[in-house]
Design a protein around this motif. Structure first.
Motif, short mmCIF file in Angstrom:
data_model
loop_
_atom_site.label_atom_id
_atom_site.label_comp_id
_atom_site.label_asym_id
_atom_site.label_seq_id
_atom_site.Cartn_x
_atom_site.Cartn_y
_atom_site.Cartn_z
N VAL A 14 8.49 4.60 -3.01
CA VAL A 14 8.50 3.64 -1.91
C VAL A 14 9.24 2.37 -2.32
CG1 VAL A 14 7.05 2.24 -0.37
CG2 VAL A 14 6.41 4.61 -0.88
N ARG A 15 8.99 1.88 -3.54
CA ARG A 15 9.67 0.68 -4.02
C ARG A 15 11.19 0.89 -4.08
NH1 ARG A 15 6.51 -3.30 -5.76
NH2 ARG A 15 4.35 -2.81 -6.24
N THR A 16 11.61 2.00 -4.64
CA THR A 16 13.03 2.29 -4.75
C THR A 16 13.68 2.40 -3.39
OG1 THR A 16 12.70 3.40 -6.87
CG2 THR A 16 14.73 3.91 -5.68
N ALA A 17 13.04 3.11 -2.46
CA ALA A 17 13.59 3.27 -1.11
C ALA A 17 13.66 1.94 -0.38
CB ALA A 17 12.75 4.26 -0.31
N ALA A 18 12.65 1.09 -0.56
CA ALA A 18 12.67 -0.23 0.08
C ALA A 18 13.83 -1.06 -0.45
CB ALA A 18 11.35 -0.95 -0.15
N VAL A 29 11.32 2.87 5.90
CA VAL A 29 11.40 3.25 4.49
C VAL A 29 11.09 4.74 4.33
CG1 VAL A 29 10.40 2.90 2.19
CG2 VAL A 29 10.93 0.93 3.63
N TYR A 30 10.09 5.22 5.04
CA TYR A 30 9.76 6.65 4.99
C TYR A 30 10.93 7.48 5.51
CZ TYR A 30 4.79 6.15 3.80
OH TYR A 30 3.61 5.90 3.16
N ALA A 31 11.56 7.03 6.58
CA ALA A 31 12.72 7.75 7.13
C ALA A 31 13.83 7.82 6.10
CB ALA A 31 13.21 7.08 8.41
N HIS A 32 14.01 6.75 5.35
CA HIS A 32 15.02 6.74 4.27
C HIS A 32 14.70 7.82 3.24
CE1 HIS A 32 18.13 4.90 1.75
NE2 HIS A 32 17.31 5.04 0.74
N LEU A 33 13.42 8.11 3.07
CA LEU A 33 12.98 9.14 2.13
C LEU A 33 12.95 10.53 2.76
CD1 LEU A 33 10.12 7.09 0.47
CD2 LEU A 33 12.18 7.92 -0.67
N GLY A 34 13.31 10.62 4.03
CA GLY A 34 13.36 11.91 4.70
C GLY A 34 12.03 12.40 5.22
N CYS A 35 11.11 11.48 5.45
CA CYS A 35 9.81 11.88 5.99
C CYS A 35 9.32 10.82 6.97
CB CYS A 35 8.80 12.10 4.86
SG CYS A 35 8.60 10.71 3.76
N ARG A 36 8.10 10.99 7.44
CA ARG A 36 7.52 10.02 8.36
C ARG A 36 6.04 9.87 8.06
NH1 ARG A 36 5.05 12.60 12.92
NH2 ARG A 36 5.37 14.83 12.84
N ILE A 37 5.45 8.80 8.53
CA ILE A 37 4.02 8.59 8.35
C ILE A 37 3.28 9.66 9.15
CG2 ILE A 37 2.10 7.02 8.81
CD1 ILE A 37 4.03 4.71 8.23
N PHE A 45 -1.06 0.06 2.76
CA PHE A 45 -0.67 -0.02 1.35
C PHE A 45 0.84 0.05 1.21
CE2 PHE A 45 -0.46 2.14 -2.98
CZ PHE A 45 -0.54 0.94 -3.67
N ALA A 46 1.48 0.93 1.97
CA ALA A 46 2.94 1.03 1.94
C ALA A 46 3.57 -0.30 2.34
CB ALA A 46 3.41 2.14 2.86
N LYS A 47 3.02 -0.94 3.36
CA LYS A 47 3.56 -2.23 3.81
C LYS A 47 3.44 -3.28 2.72
CE LYS A 47 3.40 -5.43 7.64
NZ LYS A 47 2.91 -5.68 8.98
N SER A 48 2.33 -3.30 1.99
CA SER A 48 2.17 -4.29 0.93
C SER A 48 3.12 -4.00 -0.24
CB SER A 48 0.72 -4.36 0.45
OG SER A 48 0.33 -3.18 -0.19
N VAL A 49 3.33 -2.73 -0.57
CA VAL A 49 4.26 -2.36 -1.64
C VAL A 49 5.68 -2.77 -1.26
CG1 VAL A 49 5.33 -0.39 -2.82
CG2 VAL A 49 2.85 -0.50 -2.56
N ILE A 50 6.07 -2.50 -0.02
CA ILE A 50 7.41 -2.85 0.46
C ILE A 50 7.59 -4.35 0.45
CG2 ILE A 50 8.92 -2.82 2.49
CD1 ILE A 50 7.50 -0.06 3.15
N SER A 51 6.59 -5.08 0.91
CA SER A 51 6.65 -6.54 0.93
C SER A 51 6.80 -7.10 -0.48
CB SER A 51 5.39 -7.10 1.58
OG SER A 51 5.39 -8.49 1.59
#
Length: 64
Positions: A14-18, A29-37, A45-51
C-alpha cells in the motif's frame, strides 16, 4: 503487516502504491494495485497508511 486480508495486501504494498501513484484515496491506491476494497474492514487503516506515506519527506515547517 497485512492491511487487507481480502486482497492479501501488505502495508509495504500500500505504501509503495501510494507513493508511485500519488493517489490519496484507498480506492484509487487499490485500483493501482489491480484490486478493489472488498469487505471494507481495511479502509480506515489503509487511509492512515496512505496519509502517513504522503507526509514522508514533507517539511514540518510552513513553506515561505
Amino acid at each position: 503487516m497485512y492491511v487487507c486480508i481480502c486482497n492479501g495486501l501488505r502495508e509495504s504494498d500500500v505504501r509503495t502504491a501510494a507513493r508511485m501513484s500519488g493517489e490519496q484515496r484507498p480506492n484509487a491506491v487499490y485500483a493501482h494495485l489491480g484490486c478493489r476494497i472488498e469487505c471494507g474492514q481495511c479502509a480506515s487503516f489503509a487511509k492512515s497508511v496512505i496519509s502517513e506515506e504522503h507526509k514522508v519527506g514533507q517539511p514540518t515547517w510552513p513553506a515561505e
